[in-house]
Design a protein around this motif. Structure first.
Motif, short mmCIF file in Angstrom:
data_model
loop_
_atom_site.label_atom_id
_atom_site.label_comp_id
_atom_site.label_asym_id
_atom_site.label_seq_id
_atom_site.Cartn_x
_atom_site.Cartn_y
_atom_site.Cartn_z
N TRP A 1 37.31 -0.77 -45.08
CA TRP A 1 38.08 0.27 -45.75
C TRP A 1 39.22 -0.41 -46.49
O TRP A 1 39.87 -1.31 -45.98
CB TRP A 1 38.66 1.25 -44.72
CG TRP A 1 37.64 2.20 -44.18
CD1 TRP A 1 37.01 2.12 -42.98
CD2 TRP A 1 37.14 3.38 -44.83
NE1 TRP A 1 36.13 3.17 -42.84
CE2 TRP A 1 36.20 3.96 -43.96
CE3 TRP A 1 37.40 3.99 -46.06
CZ2 TRP A 1 35.52 5.13 -44.28
CZ3 TRP A 1 36.71 5.14 -46.38
CH2 TRP A 1 35.80 5.71 -45.49
N ASN B 1 41.96 0.08 -50.36
CA ASN B 1 42.31 0.83 -51.56
C ASN B 1 42.92 -0.12 -52.58
O ASN B 1 43.24 -1.27 -52.26
CB ASN B 1 43.23 2.02 -51.26
CG ASN B 1 44.63 1.62 -50.88
OD1 ASN B 1 45.30 0.91 -51.61
ND2 ASN B 1 45.08 2.08 -49.72
N ILE C 1 34.39 7.71 -49.10
CA ILE C 1 35.74 7.99 -49.58
C ILE C 1 36.47 8.73 -48.46
O ILE C 1 35.94 9.68 -47.90
CB ILE C 1 35.71 8.89 -50.85
CG1 ILE C 1 34.84 8.27 -51.95
CG2 ILE C 1 37.12 9.20 -51.32
CD1 ILE C 1 35.40 7.03 -52.57
N SER D 1 36.36 12.67 -47.51
CA SER D 1 35.29 13.25 -48.32
C SER D 1 33.95 12.92 -47.69
O SER D 1 33.83 11.98 -46.90
CB SER D 1 35.30 12.68 -49.75
OG SER D 1 36.49 13.01 -50.41
N VAL E 1 36.71 5.28 -58.49
CA VAL E 1 37.60 5.51 -57.35
C VAL E 1 39.02 5.46 -57.89
O VAL E 1 39.43 4.47 -58.51
CB VAL E 1 37.41 4.43 -56.26
CG1 VAL E 1 38.41 4.62 -55.13
CG2 VAL E 1 35.98 4.45 -55.72
N ILE F 1 43.17 5.49 -53.24
CA ILE F 1 42.20 6.19 -52.39
C ILE F 1 41.45 5.18 -51.52
O ILE F 1 40.86 4.23 -52.02
CB ILE F 1 41.18 6.99 -53.24
CG1 ILE F 1 41.89 8.02 -54.12
CG2 ILE F 1 40.12 7.64 -52.37
CD1 ILE F 1 42.63 9.10 -53.35
N HIS G 1 38.53 3.65 -49.49
CA HIS G 1 37.08 3.73 -49.68
C HIS G 1 36.41 2.46 -49.15
O HIS G 1 37.08 1.45 -48.90
CB HIS G 1 36.73 3.91 -51.17
CG HIS G 1 37.15 2.77 -52.03
ND1 HIS G 1 38.46 2.58 -52.41
CD2 HIS G 1 36.45 1.76 -52.58
CE1 HIS G 1 38.54 1.50 -53.16
NE2 HIS G 1 37.33 0.97 -53.28
#
Length: 118
Positions: free
Chosen positions: A46, A48, A67, A70, A83, A87, A89
């Motif tokens: 993970w 960003n 995401i 989501s 992206v 955020i 992701h």
């Protein structure tokens, strides 16, 4: 210094990659790098990009895009997804897939072993 035009085939360039998870810059445009990468597995943690958006264009294969907050979804060959900056992701792929990425040259990445608790 004379500048020259760039004419490359992103899919061909991705087939030249020897290692997974090692993006290669194939061109630059204004303040962006255009990269190709091949992945297989779930080694991308993970993370960003706090200061810029990132474009994913799937050249070949099937990519799982996750995401934060989501529903995860699959991207297939020819799909494009952006992206937004900041955020969280991560991406993964059961079988090898090839991706073209476009991101700012000064992109900062923040990695998270797990998503931060709200």
């Amino acid at each position: 210094m004379k500048k020259s035009n760039i004419n490359k085939n992103a899919l061909y360039e991705s087939h030249l990659l020897e290692d997974w998870f090692s993006p290669k810059i194939i061109a630059s445009l204004n303040n962006e790098y255009i990269k190709v990468v091949k992945i297989k597995g779930d080694k991308v943690p993970w993370h960003n990009h706090e200061n810029s958006d990132k474009l994913f264009y799937l050249l070949e294969g099937k990519l799982l895009m996750e995401i934060e907050s989501s529903k995860a979804f699959y991207m297939n060959t020819g799909d494009l997804f952006v992206v937004q900056k900041g955020i969280n992701h991560r991406v993964s792929s059961v079988d090898e897939c090839k991706i073209m990425l476009i991101e700012r040259k000064d992109t900062l990445v923040q990695f998270y072993p797990r998503l931060p608790k709200p």
